[in-house]
Design an enzyme around this catalytic site. Sequence first.
Site, PDB file in Angstrom:
ATOM      1  N   SER A 147     -11.338   0.608   3.358  1.00  0.00           N
ATOM      2  CA  SER A 147     -10.277   0.312   4.831  1.00  0.00           C
ATOM      3  C   SER A 147      -9.545   1.217   5.144  1.00  0.00           C
ATOM      4  CB  SER A 147      -9.420  -0.990   4.144  1.00  0.00           C
ATOM      5  OG  SER A 147     -10.006  -1.862   3.979  1.00  0.00           O
ATOM      6  N   GLU A 176      -4.452   4.012   6.285  1.00  0.00           N
ATOM      7  CA  GLU A 176      -4.627   3.965   4.986  1.00  0.00           C
ATOM      8  C   GLU A 176      -5.201   4.988   3.430  1.00  0.00           C
ATOM      9  OE1 GLU A 176      -5.196  -0.125   3.265  1.00  0.00           O
ATOM     10  OE2 GLU A 176      -6.445   1.593   1.894  1.00  0.00           O
ATOM     11  N   ARG A 222       0.953  -1.109   0.160  1.00  0.00           N
ATOM     12  CA  ARG A 222       0.155  -0.008  -0.212  1.00  0.00           C
ATOM     13  C   ARG A 222       0.932   1.199  -0.038  1.00  0.00           C
ATOM     14  NH1 ARG A 222      -2.694  -3.851  -0.478  1.00  0.00           N
ATOM     15  NH2 ARG A 222      -4.495  -5.008   0.679  1.00  0.00           N
TER      16      ARG A 222
HETATM   17  P1  NAP Z   1     -10.004 -10.756   4.992  1.00  0.00           P
HETATM   18  O1  NAP Z   1     -10.318 -11.680   4.073  1.00  0.00           O
HETATM   19  O2  NAP Z   1     -11.199 -10.943   6.671  1.00  0.00           O
HETATM   20  O3  NAP Z   1      -8.794 -10.966   5.656  1.00  0.00           O
HETATM   21  C1  NAP Z   1      -8.179  -9.901   6.258  1.00  0.00           C
HETATM   22  C2  NAP Z   1      -6.636  -9.160   6.328  1.00  0.00           C
HETATM   23  O4  NAP Z   1      -6.465 -10.195   6.287  1.00  0.00           O
HETATM   24  C3  NAP Z   1      -7.264  -8.824   5.148  1.00  0.00           C
HETATM   25  O5  NAP Z   1      -6.924  -7.517   4.373  1.00  0.00           O
HETATM   26  C4  NAP Z   1      -5.748  -9.283   3.793  1.00  0.00           C
HETATM   27  O6  NAP Z   1      -4.677  -8.831   4.126  1.00  0.00           O
HETATM   28  C5  NAP Z   1      -4.922 -10.722   5.008  1.00  0.00           C
HETATM   29  N1  NAP Z   1      -5.110 -11.917   4.398  1.00  0.00           N
HETATM   30  C6  NAP Z   1      -5.955 -12.726   3.938  1.00  0.00           C
HETATM   31  N2  NAP Z   1      -6.167 -13.759   3.688  1.00  0.00           N
HETATM   32  C7  NAP Z   1      -4.191 -13.894   3.500  1.00  0.00           C
HETATM   33  C8  NAP Z   1      -3.829 -14.638   2.442  1.00  0.00           C
HETATM   34  N3  NAP Z   1      -4.121 -15.951   2.398  1.00  0.00           N
HETATM   35  N4  NAP Z   1      -1.959 -14.389   2.458  1.00  0.00           N
HETATM   36  C9  NAP Z   1      -2.356 -13.044   2.900  1.00  0.00           C
HETATM   37  N5  NAP Z   1      -2.969 -12.103   3.095  1.00  0.00           N
HETATM   38  C10 NAP Z   1      -3.701 -12.402   4.300  1.00  0.00           C
HETATM   39  O7  NAP Z   1      -9.890  -9.990   4.249  1.00  0.00           O
HETATM   40  P2  NAP Z   1     -11.223  -8.889   4.004  1.00  0.00           P
HETATM   41  O8  NAP Z   1     -10.813  -7.535   4.446  1.00  0.00           O
HETATM   42  O9  NAP Z   1     -12.426  -9.195   3.532  1.00  0.00           O
HETATM   43  O10 NAP Z   1     -10.485  -7.932   2.755  1.00  0.00           O
HETATM   44  C11 NAP Z   1     -10.221  -8.805   1.392  1.00  0.00           C
HETATM   45  C12 NAP Z   1      -9.641  -8.527   0.770  1.00  0.00           C
HETATM   46  O11 NAP Z   1     -10.029  -6.659  -0.123  1.00  0.00           O
HETATM   47  C13 NAP Z   1      -8.360  -7.755   0.902  1.00  0.00           C
HETATM   48  O12 NAP Z   1      -7.197  -8.483   0.796  1.00  0.00           O
HETATM   49  C14 NAP Z   1      -8.034  -6.003   1.110  1.00  0.00           C
HETATM   50  O13 NAP Z   1      -6.873  -5.707   1.091  1.00  0.00           O
HETATM   51  C15 NAP Z   1      -9.135  -6.255   0.303  1.00  0.00           C
HETATM   52  N6  NAP Z   1     -10.189  -4.436   0.792  1.00  0.00           N
HETATM   53  C16 NAP Z   1      -9.558  -3.713   0.657  1.00  0.00           C
HETATM   54  C17 NAP Z   1      -9.938  -2.251   1.476  1.00  0.00           C
HETATM   55  C18 NAP Z   1      -9.191  -1.205   0.174  1.00  0.00           C
HETATM   56  O14 NAP Z   1     -10.204  -0.423   1.123  1.00  0.00           O
HETATM   57  N7  NAP Z   1      -8.348  -0.320  -0.615  1.00  0.00           N
HETATM   58  C19 NAP Z   1     -11.673  -2.886   0.807  1.00  0.00           C
HETATM   59  C20 NAP Z   1     -12.154  -3.975   1.580  1.00  0.00           C
HETATM   60  C21 NAP Z   1     -11.461  -4.619   1.023  1.00  0.00           C
HETATM   61  P3  NAP Z   1      -4.197  -7.513   2.593  1.00  0.00           P
HETATM   62  O15 NAP Z   1      -5.183  -7.064   2.969  1.00  0.00           O
HETATM   63  O16 NAP Z   1      -2.870  -7.167   2.470  1.00  0.00           O
HETATM   64  O17 NAP Z   1      -4.996  -8.198   1.363  1.00  0.00           O
END
Ligand code: NAP
Length: 334
Positions: A234, A330, A163
């Site tokens: 996020s 972020e 990020r």
């Molecule tokens: P989640 O599946 O509940 O997991 C929580 C966090 O753990 C995620 O943010 C992700 O990091 C990390 N994670 C989960 N599985 C992983 C794996 N197999 N290997 C490495 N890291 C892992 O996450 P969530 O909140 O539903 O989000 C799903 C994805 O959408 C994530 O990648 C998240 O970053 C992205 N997202 C981004 C935004 C934004 O506004 N930027 C908003 C919502 C969701 P990472 O974030 O590093 O992937």
Amino acid sequence: MINIRQEVSLLSRNTFGIPATASVFVETDNIAELTDYLRSFPDPVVFVLGGGSNVLFVSDRLDVVIHPVMKGIELIDETNDDVLVRAGAGEIWDDFANWCVEQDYAGVENLSYIPGTVGACPIQNIGAYGAEAKETVEAVEAIEKETGHAVSFNNQQCHFDYRDSLFKKNKGKYIITAVRFRLSKRFEPNVKYSDLETELSRNTSVTLKDVRQAIIDIRRRKLPDPSELGNVGSFFKNPTIHIEKSNEISKIFPKAPLYPVSEEYCKISAAWLIQQCGWKGIREGNVGTHERQPLVIVNYGGVSGNDILNFARKIIEAVYRRFGVGLEPEVNIV
Ligand code: NAP
């Protein structure tokens, strides 16, 4: 064309729905005219606004806001294995992701449904479901604000990190005008994230369109729609912590969501930390954490950027007090 207006409200131009005013608002799809404007402008302190989906306005007035709306997606090179595509900074990111999937070009499908513009994607190296923009960005075209010169950065020169990028570290230095992406003609699904794997578990063979649709479905279910509830997705980054700290945490919480990033460091879910501190679905006045995703701070209506920042500080403090882990926003705080 360049369109320069005075006293423009930014309320509908940021997905948090925070009131702020631009003294001067410059909208342009023309690089030469933008260059001329920057060269003639005596004070180069300007703010660049894309889709407004990753910004928190804490100042109620900004001097000069530049809104690049350069459009167009063009194929500029092709081999048997991949394509090089150039997209204007003003293209809506998800329209671009959809275009790639429709053309059968792989690489950005896991980044489907992320709000914002193409020009914003390299700034924080957008990432989701195990994919990051840095894996496909071949080059970033920009204008250096101070000089008005056109500049181009290859992937390495962008200094992409989690990020993070050169553009995020040098806030206000460049205006991104276009991004070049190297996309693959050979699709290999990346479904290592459990939500995605579960969503696609019934498919016998997974296509690019399946991945895109699965991600859209998950995101619609899990995240609030900014047109109904102000938010920027996020609010915090997932912290990277030392292995000693992660061992300390997993001794108490054996199921803590920790993901190794190197031999020495681990990523830990910020949402999990916040939830453990009791901040999931908490509302104070008209600010709160979302009931399904505590990483998302929501504006229930009529709050200021500082109300949101103060709320976020309480979460940072709670997480630090309980786990000794520092959360970092972020979102771009302006
Ligand atoms: P989640 O599946 O509940 O997991 C929580 C966090 O753990 C995620 O943010 C992700 O990091 C990390 N994670 C989960 N599985 C992983 C794996 N197999 N290997 C490495 N890291 C892992 O996450 P969530 O909140 O539903 O989000 C799903 C994805 O959408 C994530 O990648 C998240 O970053 C992205 N997202 C981004 C935004 C934004 O506004 N930027 C908003 C919502 C969701 P990472 O974030 O590093 O992937």
